[in-house]
Design a protein around this motif. Structure first.
Motif, PDB file in Angstrom:
ATOM      1  N   GLU A  62       0.835  -1.209   0.000  1.00 16.63           N
ATOM      2  CA  GLU A  62       0.000   0.000   0.000  1.00 16.63           C
ATOM      3  C   GLU A  62       0.869   1.258   0.000  1.00 16.63           C
ATOM      4  O   GLU A  62       0.582   2.228  -0.708  1.00 16.63           O
ATOM      5  CB  GLU A  62      -0.933  -0.002   1.213  1.00 16.63           C
ATOM      6  CG  GLU A  62      -2.069  -0.988   1.092  1.00 16.63           C
ATOM      7  CD  GLU A  62      -2.895  -1.092   2.371  1.00 16.63           C
ATOM      8  OE1 GLU A  62      -2.512  -0.467   3.395  1.00 16.63           O
ATOM      9  OE2 GLU A  62      -3.909  -1.803   2.335  1.00 16.63           O
ATOM     10  N   ARG A  63       1.938   1.229   0.799  1.00 12.70           N
ATOM     11  CA  ARG A  63       2.852   2.377   0.882  1.00 12.70           C
ATOM     12  C   ARG A  63       3.500   2.615  -0.484  1.00 12.70           C
ATOM     13  O   ARG A  63       3.621   3.748  -0.940  1.00 12.70           O
ATOM     14  CB  ARG A  63       3.918   2.112   1.946  1.00 12.70           C
ATOM     15  CG  ARG A  63       4.677   3.353   2.360  1.00 12.70           C
ATOM     16  CD  ARG A  63       5.618   3.081   3.507  1.00 12.70           C
ATOM     17  NE  ARG A  63       4.883   2.769   4.739  1.00 12.70           N
ATOM     18  CZ  ARG A  63       5.229   1.810   5.598  1.00 12.70           C
ATOM     19  NH1 ARG A  63       6.293   1.081   5.387  1.00 12.70           N
ATOM     20  NH2 ARG A  63       4.515   1.590   6.677  1.00 12.70           N
ATOM     21  N   GLU A  64       3.907   1.521  -1.126  1.00 16.02           N
ATOM     22  CA  GLU A  64       4.546   1.608  -2.451  1.00 16.02           C
ATOM     23  C   GLU A  64       3.567   2.193  -3.474  1.00 16.02           C
ATOM     24  O   GLU A  64       3.921   3.075  -4.257  1.00 16.02           O
ATOM     25  CB  GLU A  64       5.016   0.212  -2.883  1.00 16.02           C
ATOM     26  CG  GLU A  64       5.777   0.197  -4.188  1.00 16.02           C
ATOM     27  CD  GLU A  64       7.095   0.948  -4.140  1.00 16.02           C
ATOM     28  OE1 GLU A  64       7.547   1.384  -5.207  1.00 16.02           O
ATOM     29  OE2 GLU A  64       7.672   1.114  -3.035  1.00 16.02           O
ATOM     30  N   LEU A  65       2.315   1.701  -3.441  1.00 17.87           N
ATOM     31  CA  LEU A  65       1.290   2.218  -4.371  1.00 17.87           C
ATOM     32  C   LEU A  65       1.053   3.704  -4.133  1.00 17.87           C
ATOM     33  O   LEU A  65       0.961   4.486  -5.079  1.00 17.87           O
ATOM     34  CB  LEU A  65      -0.027   1.452  -4.193  1.00 17.87           C
ATOM     35  CG  LEU A  65      -0.066   0.047  -4.781  1.00 17.87           C
ATOM     36  CD1 LEU A  65      -1.342  -0.673  -4.368  1.00 17.87           C
ATOM     37  CD2 LEU A  65       0.028   0.103  -6.301  1.00 17.87           C
ATOM     38  N   ARG A  66       0.964   4.096  -2.851  1.00 13.40           N
ATOM     39  CA  ARG A  66       0.737   5.504  -2.512  1.00 13.40           C
ATOM     40  C   ARG A  66       1.908   6.354  -3.001  1.00 13.40           C
ATOM     41  O   ARG A  66       1.713   7.412  -3.591  1.00 13.40           O
ATOM     42  CB  ARG A  66       0.568   5.655  -0.993  1.00 13.40           C
ATOM     43  CG  ARG A  66       0.030   7.023  -0.596  1.00 13.40           C
ATOM     44  CD  ARG A  66      -0.181   7.177   0.912  1.00 13.40           C
ATOM     45  NE  ARG A  66      -0.871   6.052   1.523  1.00 13.40           N
ATOM     46  CZ  ARG A  66      -0.315   5.256   2.458  1.00 13.40           C
ATOM     47  NH1 ARG A  66       0.913   5.470   2.877  1.00 13.40           N
ATOM     48  NH2 ARG A  66      -0.991   4.254   2.981  1.00 13.40           N
ATOM     49  N   ARG A  67       3.132   5.858  -2.778  1.00  9.10           N
ATOM     50  CA  ARG A  67       4.326   6.598  -3.201  1.00  9.10           C
ATOM     51  C   ARG A  67       4.317   6.771  -4.722  1.00  9.10           C
ATOM     52  O   ARG A  67       4.585   7.859  -5.234  1.00  9.10           O
ATOM     53  CB  ARG A  67       5.595   5.852  -2.762  1.00  9.10           C
ATOM     54  CG  ARG A  67       6.883   6.635  -3.027  1.00  9.10           C
ATOM     55  CD  ARG A  67       8.126   5.827  -2.740  1.00  9.10           C
ATOM     56  NE  ARG A  67       8.222   4.612  -3.540  1.00  9.10           N
ATOM     57  CZ  ARG A  67       8.550   4.593  -4.846  1.00  9.10           C
ATOM     58  NH1 ARG A  67       8.786   5.714  -5.484  1.00  9.10           N
ATOM     59  NH2 ARG A  67       8.626   3.453  -5.506  1.00  9.10           N
ATOM     60  N   LYS A  68       3.990   5.681  -5.427  1.00  9.87           N
ATOM     61  CA  LYS A  68       3.946   5.739  -6.893  1.00  9.87           C
ATOM     62  C   LYS A  68       2.918   6.770  -7.361  1.00  9.87           C
ATOM     63  O   LYS A  68       3.189   7.568  -8.261  1.00  9.87           O
ATOM     64  CB  LYS A  68       3.573   4.353  -7.438  1.00  9.87           C
ATOM     65  CG  LYS A  68       4.512   3.831  -8.481  1.00  9.87           C
ATOM     66  CD  LYS A  68       4.050   2.472  -8.957  1.00  9.87           C
ATOM     67  CE  LYS A  68       5.248   1.653  -9.400  1.00  9.87           C
ATOM     68  NZ  LYS A  68       4.924   0.277  -9.686  1.00  9.87           N
ATOM     69  N   ARG A  69       1.732   6.720  -6.754  1.00  2.00           N
ATOM     70  CA  ARG A  69       0.662   7.645  -7.132  1.00  2.00           C
ATOM     71  C   ARG A  69       1.102   9.081  -6.876  1.00  2.00           C
ATOM     72  O   ARG A  69       0.891   9.963  -7.717  1.00  2.00           O
ATOM     73  CB  ARG A  69      -0.605   7.321  -6.327  1.00  2.00           C
ATOM     74  CG  ARG A  69      -1.852   7.952  -6.908  1.00  2.00           C
ATOM     75  CD  ARG A  69      -3.139   7.551  -6.206  1.00  2.00           C
ATOM     76  NE  ARG A  69      -3.177   6.166  -5.773  1.00  2.00           N
ATOM     77  CZ  ARG A  69      -3.280   5.775  -4.494  1.00  2.00           C
ATOM     78  NH1 ARG A  69      -3.350   6.660  -3.527  1.00  2.00           N
ATOM     79  NH2 ARG A  69      -3.332   4.496  -4.179  1.00  2.00           N
ATOM     80  N   GLU A  70       1.742   9.322  -5.717  1.00  2.00           N
ATOM     81  CA  GLU A  70       2.211  10.672  -5.394  1.00  2.00           C
ATOM     82  C   GLU A  70       3.271  11.136  -6.391  1.00  2.00           C
ATOM     83  O   GLU A  70       3.265  12.296  -6.805  1.00  2.00           O
ATOM     84  CB  GLU A  70       2.761  10.711  -3.967  1.00  2.00           C
ATOM     85  CG  GLU A  70       1.678  10.649  -2.900  1.00  2.00           C
ATOM     86  CD  GLU A  70       2.228  10.469  -1.492  1.00  2.00           C
ATOM     87  OE1 GLU A  70       3.455  10.308  -1.339  1.00  2.00           O
ATOM     88  OE2 GLU A  70       1.414  10.484  -0.551  1.00  2.00           O
TER      89      GLU A  70
END
Length: 131
Positions: A62-70
């Protein structure tokens, strides 16, 4: 003009990217829901223990997905900022060109007036000599 066409293409591209992103997010949510329910992708059964996900791995993902989206949002914002800057510079250049043209026209008119005045003075001097 060219800038309008460029803007149109950018908007179209952005819209396609957004639709693609929404589709991928929907697929990801569906997969997560299946995983949470313990349904395997192959439909081979309901063995919950094998489907259980390590909460730490889930948080990391989830953290990785959020970072990617940001990162994507930041890149998009930067691209939009650059585009606005280009548009601003183009408008400034147009204004500068118009000012320059008006100045040149004014100078040309003043020169013509000055030339006419000198010509008139020569005619007057010629007429006075003839008297």
């Amino acid at each position: 003009g060219i800038n309008a066409e460029y803007g149109r293409l950018k908007r179209k591209k952005k819209q396609k990217e957004e639709e693609e992103k929404k589709r991928k997010e929907a697929e990801a949510k569906a997969k997560e829901a299946e995983a949470a329910a313990g349904i395997s992708g192959t439909g081979s059964g309901w063995s919950l223990s094998s489907q259980r996900e390590d909460p730490i791995e889930k948080l990391q993902r989830e953290r990785e997905l959020r970072r990617k989206r940001e990162e994507e949002e930041a890149a998009k914002a930067e691209e939009e900022r650059i585009q606005r800057q280009k548009e601003r510079e183009a408008r400034a250049n147009e204004r500068r060109k118009k000012r320059e043209a008006a100045k040149n026209e004014t100078e040309q008119l003043l020169k013509e007036i000055e030339d006419k005045r000198k010509e008139d003075e020569k005619k007057i001097a010629e007429l006075k000599r003839q008297e």
